[in-house]
Scaffold this motif. Sequence first.
Motif, short mmCIF file in Angstrom:
data_model
loop_
_atom_site.label_atom_id
_atom_site.label_comp_id
_atom_site.label_asym_id
_atom_site.label_seq_id
_atom_site.Cartn_x
_atom_site.Cartn_y
_atom_site.Cartn_z
N ILE A 54 0.82 -6.56 -13.82
CA ILE A 54 0.01 -7.98 -13.89
C ILE A 54 -1.46 -7.80 -12.83
O ILE A 54 -2.38 -7.77 -12.77
CB ILE A 54 0.89 -9.59 -13.46
N ASP A 55 -1.08 -7.77 -11.37
CA ASP A 55 -2.21 -7.81 -10.73
C ASP A 55 -1.86 -6.31 -9.46
O ASP A 55 -1.56 -6.43 -8.81
CB ASP A 55 -2.44 -9.45 -9.82
N SER A 56 -2.80 -5.55 -10.30
CA SER A 56 -2.41 -4.31 -9.89
C SER A 56 -3.71 -3.32 -10.28
O SER A 56 -4.29 -3.72 -10.78
CB SER A 56 -0.97 -2.95 -10.25
N THR A 57 -3.06 -1.61 -9.62
CA THR A 57 -4.63 -0.70 -9.77
C THR A 57 -3.48 0.07 -10.67
O THR A 57 -3.96 1.37 -10.30
CB THR A 57 -5.00 -0.28 -9.13
N ILE A 58 -2.24 0.24 -11.16
CA ILE A 58 -1.76 0.86 -11.72
C ILE A 58 -2.36 1.84 -12.63
O ILE A 58 -3.56 1.89 -13.34
CB ILE A 58 -0.93 -0.44 -13.21
N GLY A 59 -2.08 3.17 -12.35
CA GLY A 59 -2.75 4.03 -13.41
C GLY A 59 -4.13 4.48 -12.40
O GLY A 59 -4.90 5.63 -13.08
N CYS A 60 -4.53 4.01 -12.12
CA CYS A 60 -5.94 4.61 -10.58
C CYS A 60 -4.90 5.87 -9.94
O CYS A 60 -4.29 5.61 -9.49
CB CYS A 60 -6.18 3.47 -10.12
N LYS A 61 -6.36 6.37 -9.77
CA LYS A 61 -6.14 7.89 -9.18
C LYS A 61 -7.03 8.03 -7.71
O LYS A 61 -8.52 7.31 -7.74
CB LYS A 61 -6.63 8.98 -9.54
N LEU A 62 -6.81 8.94 -6.99
CA LEU A 62 -7.36 9.30 -6.64
C LEU A 62 -8.63 10.38 -6.54
O LEU A 62 -8.45 11.28 -7.68
CB LEU A 62 -7.00 9.93 -4.66
N LEU A 63 -10.09 10.39 -6.55
CA LEU A 63 -10.88 11.41 -7.17
C LEU A 63 -11.82 12.35 -6.27
O LEU A 63 -11.76 13.46 -6.76
CB LEU A 63 -11.97 10.70 -7.92
N LYS A 64 -11.65 11.70 -4.77
CA LYS A 64 -12.06 12.89 -4.12
C LYS A 64 -11.94 12.23 -2.61
O LYS A 64 -11.49 11.20 -2.14
CB LYS A 64 -14.17 12.98 -4.40
N ILE A 65 -11.65 13.21 -2.06
CA ILE A 65 -11.43 13.28 -0.18
C ILE A 65 -11.92 13.62 0.94
O ILE A 65 -11.62 15.11 0.41
CB ILE A 65 -9.49 13.36 0.26
N GLU A 66 -12.60 13.30 1.42
CA GLU A 66 -13.36 13.90 2.49
C GLU A 66 -13.33 13.10 4.37
O GLU A 66 -13.65 11.97 4.04
CB GLU A 66 -15.15 13.66 2.56
#
Length: 156
Positions: A54-66
């Motif tokens: 329902i209300d989530s960011t399921i499937g989202c990933k970290l793309l860059k970490i500085e």
Amino acid sequence: MGYQRDIIINAPIETVWESWTTEEKTSKWLAPKSHIIFEEGKPYEFFWDEDPEIDSTIGCKLLKIETWKKLRFEWQGKSEFLDMFMSPHRKTIIEVSFLNVTNGIKVIVHQEETRDLEKWDEYDKWMADAWEYALTCLKTYCEESHKKIEEMKDCC
């Protein structure tokens, strides 16, 4: 269109940064539950409902970490806007910057992308307002956490 929201937090960079990097700390200001593996390409998911669909960011990933400077991650809207982030569309990208300023850490949340979709302007406004609220919660959490740590140092 896109949006940008920012806030200055009177706390050390370590406190502010760590508030974005662990499930325990993000639950204090961003979402009740999350699934975070703090590595590039790994899950960076937040859940505002018991049902992850329902209300989530399921499937989202970290793309860059500085470290202590910048985070870039995938994002998607609440269920009302979810169709704009599912195939054939893609998730949008959020960039968060952390800047040392005179009175603390300036946190900037930015989404540059726009799409030619029927509800995109409505999504943009809703998301900008949601980030503004979240940043206010982040500020409160970080400043209170920092104050407690300082008080503990004073008593010992």
